[in-house]
Design an enzyme around this catalytic site. Structure first.
Site, PDB file in Angstrom:
ATOM      1  CB  SER A 169       3.548   1.950   2.688  1.00 22.46           C
ATOM      2  OG  SER A 169       3.823   3.237   3.158  1.00 22.46           O
ATOM      3  CG  ASP A 422       0.714   7.206  -2.812  1.00 23.65           C
ATOM      4  OD1 ASP A 422       0.583   7.729  -2.019  1.00 23.65           O
ATOM      5  OD2 ASP A 422       1.473   5.987  -2.873  1.00 23.65           O
ATOM      6  CG  HIS A 447      -0.245   4.829   0.101  1.00 17.40           C
ATOM      7  ND1 HIS A 447       0.945   5.049  -0.442  1.00 17.40           N
ATOM      8  CD2 HIS A 447      -0.106   4.521   1.440  1.00 17.40           C
ATOM      9  CE1 HIS A 447       1.940   4.876   0.287  1.00 17.40           C
ATOM     10  NE2 HIS A 447       1.448   4.450   1.386  1.00 17.40           N
TER      11      HIS A 447
END
Ligand code: NAG
Ligand code: NAG
Ligand code: NAG
Ligand code: NAG
Ligand code: NAG
Length: 493
Positions: A169, A422, A447
């Protein structure tokens, strides 16, 4: 009403900026997956310069980092270095099973470095968030410089150890950028679910919500269509006091909706709920943002199969059942709180500040290609919100100038992995740029599924992604060792 904006956290939350003050961010819960092995590490603190880029402010602060060297092969075993995101580093350490699982194979030392202004790494202690003056050193450039300086210091004791950065991320963005900015410090980088292109004019502002919608559309008959219809139904029913009361009871809300403005907050809370589900649509029971069943969107969609003739009340009854899959899977919640969408806490205010300075990520919806109420992106409105909160304005194009935008082909040795489920893959690198700027797609992945502990329920696509990532790591390590064999101790200044 203003802009919708999205905030990454290891997970992320999308919300209406106007609701920001009350309704902060993604909270993260413990991961309690049974196959998770026990982990042990030592905690250290490193004296970092508060300002790496000017010479007037000469103060330092203590940056926390964690070290696990159980499997490290002296004297030249590699170092896997986690570039911390916007939160407590022990949380990322506990949740990055992939690193723990490959440490033995690689004979690697693991280091997890905390990002400044989060967890315990506060440049000005309790005052770090007191005003924009104290927040002034919260930038990705400063964080990357912290990582580079820390690695140089570690390497002074083990000069032959090649370092690979790893992150997911926002941490994945930092991992990629660390390799781009400091190729002398890390030999390669894994950037998992890293939306390095979610910046102005790089990708469509609607792409993120399209992916959320696709996840729901393919998880059950009529599912996305019914969510698309639900906003009008909420508008209609919330137009009367008795309707507001009905909604409050139907959704078992902790605080009843009283005014029409409460309905706006309620809708953005629901929207964020669907987004969070898309991020954590994992193939097994997990507790990431909330405790959830395997493939949670399929479970949610079981409550949303009606055809279009259903009444507003019946539709919203289905929506409330669906929302309770997310908020009450364990059966222990007594009411739903529209001020929160996940269980524990990350550095919410810090990320808001970062979004309001460098990390400008445009988001929009049209209600046609996605299942949300139409909402344009307006940089001006976003900027005004930020000015109201912090007295500073974002710099729209700075991230692109600083990190190269789409012109990054001169860099090397970076893996960009992305999950097809995601929503953040919208801003990710999803094609191969060169032989050494590689994209690995995980079609069944949410994710950064690849960074999580492996389980027997992992889809084949994530297993092969992890195997390929490991293969690149081994190649980079081999090459670094061959090179340092030829030239003496490479990387030492
Ligand atoms: C991470 O794991 C350690 C050891 O198991 C535990 O003490 C710590 O509380 C965990 N941290 C978080 C944020 O979950
Ligand atoms: C609005 O809600 C009322 C009940 O409050 C219902 O009778 C009516 O059909 C709804 N209108 C629409 C357009 O769905
Ligand atoms: C959560 O589930 C439990 C068990 O099914 C139920 O008793 C409780 O009322 C539910 N809470 C909410 C807010 O719906
Ligand atoms: C709802 O969440 C907010 C923010 O986390 C918290 O301050 C508040 O106490 C919660 N309300 C209830 C009834 O749990
Ligand atoms: C990129 O190249 C690698 C190595 O050839 C390959 O495994 C991978 O599937 C390619 N990625 C994409 C998105 O085509």
């Amino acid at each position: 009403m203003a802009t919708v904006t999205c905030f990454i956290t290891l997970s992320l939350a999308c919300l209406h900026v106007t609701a920001l003050k009350s309704q902060l961010f993604t909270r993260l819960g413990d991961l309690s997956y049974s196959s998770e092995p026990p982990i042990t590490y030592e905690t250290f603190y490193f004296n970092q310069k508060i300002d790496h880029f000017g010479f007037l402010e000469d103060g330092t602060f203590k940056q926390r980092y964690l070290v696990a060297d159980k499997h490290w092969q002296q004297p030249d075993g590699p170092i896997l270095f986690y570039t911390g995101n916007e939160g407590d580093i022990t949380w990322f350490c506990n949740n990055t099973g992939f690193m723990w699982e490959i440490a033995e194979d690689l004979g690697a030392m693991l280091v997890f470095a905390e990002h400044r202004y989060y967890g315990e790494s506060l440049p000005f202690g309790q005052d770090s968030y007191s005003d924009s003056k104290h927040l002034n050193y919260l930038t990705s450039e400063q964080a990357l410089a912290d990582f580079a300086v820390l690695i140089q210091s570690l390497k002074s004791k083990m000069p032959e150890s090649p370092v690979i950065s790893v992150g997911g991320s926002y941490g994945g963005m930092l991992s990629a950028w660390l390799r781009m900015k400091y190729p002398n410090v890390v030999v390669g980088a894994l950037a998992a679910s890293a939306p390095i292109w979610q910046f102005p004019r790089m990708v469509g502002c609607g792409d993120f919500y399209k992916i959320v919608t696709q996840d729901f559309a393919k998880s059950g008959q009529n599912c996305a269509a019914n969510i698309r219809s639900s906003w009008k139904a909420i508008n209609n029913i919330s137009s009367t006091a008795s309707g507001l009361q009905w909604l409050s009871e139907e959704f078992s809300l902790c605080s009843p909706l009283k005014a029409k403005t409460d309905a706006v907050v309620f809708k953005s809370w629901l929207q964020e709920t669907w987004v969070n589900l898309a991020m954590v649509d994992y193939p097994y029971e997990a507790s990431f943002l909330q405790p959830l069943p395997a493939w949670p969107i399929q479970v949610v969609c079981k409550h949303l199969t009606f055809d279009s003739k259903v009444s507003d009340y019946d539709l919203l009854h289905g929506v409330s059942q669906a929302a309770k899959v997310y908020y009450n899977y364990t059966g222990s919640s007594s009411c739903l709180n529209t001020s929160q969408t996940a269980t524990s806490s990350l550095g919410a205010l810090g990320w808001t500040y970062q979004a309001c300075t460098e990390m400008v990520m445009p988001m929009c919806t049209d209600g046609v290609q996605d299942m949300f109420e139409p909402e344009d992106w307006s940089f001006q409105a976003f900027s005004d919100e930020c000015y109201g909160m912090f007295g500073i304005r974002p710099r729209e194009d700075w991230a692109g100038t600083l990190y190269g935008g789409k012109d990054i082909s001169s860099h090397s040795n970076i893996i960009f992995s992305n999950g097809g489920l995601d929503p953040w893959s919208s801003g990710g690198v999803t094609y191969n740029i060169t032989d050494s700027l590689v994209s690995i797609m995980i079609p069944d992945g949410a994710h950064h599924l690849d960074l999580r502990y492996s389980t027997s329920l992992d889809p084949p696509s994530v297993r092969s992604a992890r195997a390929l990532e490991l293969k690149y790591f081994q190649e980079w390590i081999e090459k670094a060792k061959t090179r340092s064999g030829q030239t003496g101790s490479e990387n030492q200044l």
